[in-house]
Design an enzyme around this catalytic site. Structure first.
Site, PDB file in Angstrom:
ATOM      1  N   LYS A 260      24.916  33.880  40.473  1.00 15.00           N
ATOM      2  CA  LYS A 260      25.171  32.946  39.378  1.00 15.00           C
ATOM      3  C   LYS A 260      24.689  31.536  39.716  1.00 15.00           C
ATOM      4  O   LYS A 260      24.294  30.785  38.855  1.00 15.00           O
ATOM      5  CB  LYS A 260      26.664  32.891  39.081  1.00 15.00           C
ATOM      6  CG  LYS A 260      27.140  34.085  38.301  1.00 15.00           C
ATOM      7  CD  LYS A 260      28.630  34.018  38.061  1.00 15.00           C
ATOM      8  CE  LYS A 260      29.084  35.324  37.432  1.00 15.00           C
ATOM      9  NZ  LYS A 260      30.485  35.574  37.574  1.00 15.00           N
TER      10      LYS A 260
HETATM   11  N1  GLU Z   1      34.930  40.939  37.050  1.00 17.13           N
HETATM   12  C1  GLU Z   1      34.109  41.555  38.058  1.00 17.13           C
HETATM   13  C2  GLU Z   1      32.898  40.707  38.332  1.00 17.13           C
HETATM   14  O1  GLU Z   1      32.492  39.906  37.507  1.00 17.13           O
HETATM   15  C3  GLU Z   1      33.625  42.945  37.685  1.00 17.13           C
HETATM   16  C4  GLU Z   1      34.724  43.904  37.617  1.00 17.13           C
HETATM   17  C5  GLU Z   1      34.356  45.341  37.349  1.00 17.13           C
HETATM   18  O2  GLU Z   1      33.360  45.623  36.679  1.00 17.13           O
HETATM   19  O3  GLU Z   1      35.119  46.186  37.778  1.00 17.13           O
HETATM   20  O4  GLU Z   1      32.329  40.847  39.403  1.00 17.13           O
END
Ligand code: GLU
Length: 286
Positions: A260
């Site tokens: 990011k």
């Molecule tokens: N929120 C997690 C992330 O952005 C991904 C979670 C998932 O896909 O299990 O890395």
């Protein structure tokens, strides 16, 4: 030979954390989940995983909705925003505590680093050195006294107790690989809640996948090891086990994983540079 028909009632999801703008790697991941659902006539859900209030920002959450819509993705039902559901996660933690599966840990990171260094060859798991179990050995009186004194604490899963509560070996289904055996003990006594983050990613993601009826979790292969722990939480809580498909991560021209912080590949930067949604979908493997 004709491909076998897709499973009925498939539910997939994309669950980004709004810690920055979405980049091509997110588009790749979102498209895999979206396409898996759409091709099977199933449902595609969007969930915003913003539990970590120290890293997530509302403007990134708003931006990701806009970026996904621009990309041409549509999702079913309301977007679940995890930060609006702390009570749900608290109830799960209370349930695990009542079963004696959690304990308060008062150690600071520095305390743990000191202990781990003193052990020498301390065992390591997917998230680093395993917690040496210092606070697991505190008496009930000592715990109560520290809590009353206002000392900040995290809640850790007592891994040995959790494994014995489940009692049977655990597996998860990885599409294309079959049933894979889990070894959640590799994580040691993981933190499920902290003072500044009242529920961990592991807890919230498994809770929400169960609550939302997700049947196929598609996500990057960096999260594959965590699935072994997720299976344990599902088994402890009696939640159904979805199937998983962990996909390869998109790499940048330098061969490193897209991140990011690499603003150059943010979807909105590409869009501002005149790229169309169709071009981005093609670049992202869709
Ligand atoms: N929120 C997690 C992330 O952005 C991904 C979670 C998932 O896909 O299990 O890395």
């Amino acid at each position: 030979m004709a491909a076998s028909p897709p499973p009925a009632g498939i539910v997939t999801r994309f669950a980004p954390s709004p810690t920055g703008y979405l980049h091509l790697g997110h588009a790749h991941s979102a498209l895999i989940a979206w396409r898996a659902a759409r091709e099977a006539g199933g449902r595609f859900l969007l969930r915003i995983e913003d539990i970590d209030r120290t890293r997530c920002r509302p403007e990134f959450a708003e931006a990701l909705l806009e970026d996904l819509a621009w990309l041409g993705l549509d999702w079913d039902g309301p977007v679940r925003v995890q930060s609006a559901h702390f009570d749900d996660y608290r109830a799960v933690l209370d349930g695990l505590s009542a079963r004696g599966l959690l304990y308060p840990c008062f150690c600071t990171r520095a305390d743990i680093a000191r202990e781990v260094a003193a052990i020498g060859a301390a065992p390591h798991g997917p998230e680093g050195a395993l917690y040496p179990g210092t606070c697991r050995r505190l008496s009930a009186d000592e715990r109560a006294a520290r809590i009353v004194s206002g000392a900040p604490y995290a809640l850790r899963l007592d891994m040995a107790a959790a494994l014995s509560a489940v009692g049977t070996p655990l597996f998860f289904e990885e599409r294309g690989e079959g049933r894979l055996r889990c070894d959640p003990a590799r994580f040691g006594d993981v933190v499920l809640a902290r003072k500044d983050t009242p529920a961990s990613y592991h807890l919230c993601v498994t809770h929400d996948d169960a609550l939302q009826g997700v049947t196929l979790v598609t996500r990057g292969e960096d999260l594959k090891p965590a699935t072994e722990l997720h299976r344990l939480l599902q088994a402890l809580m009696g939640w159904p086990a979805p199937a998983y498909r962990h996909h390869a991560l998109m790499l940048g021209p330098d061969g490193k994983r897209l991140a990011k912080r690499d603003g150059a590949v943010a979807l909105r930067a590409l869009r501002a540079a005149g790229r169309s949604a169709a071009e981005i979908r093609a670049l992202a493997g869709g």
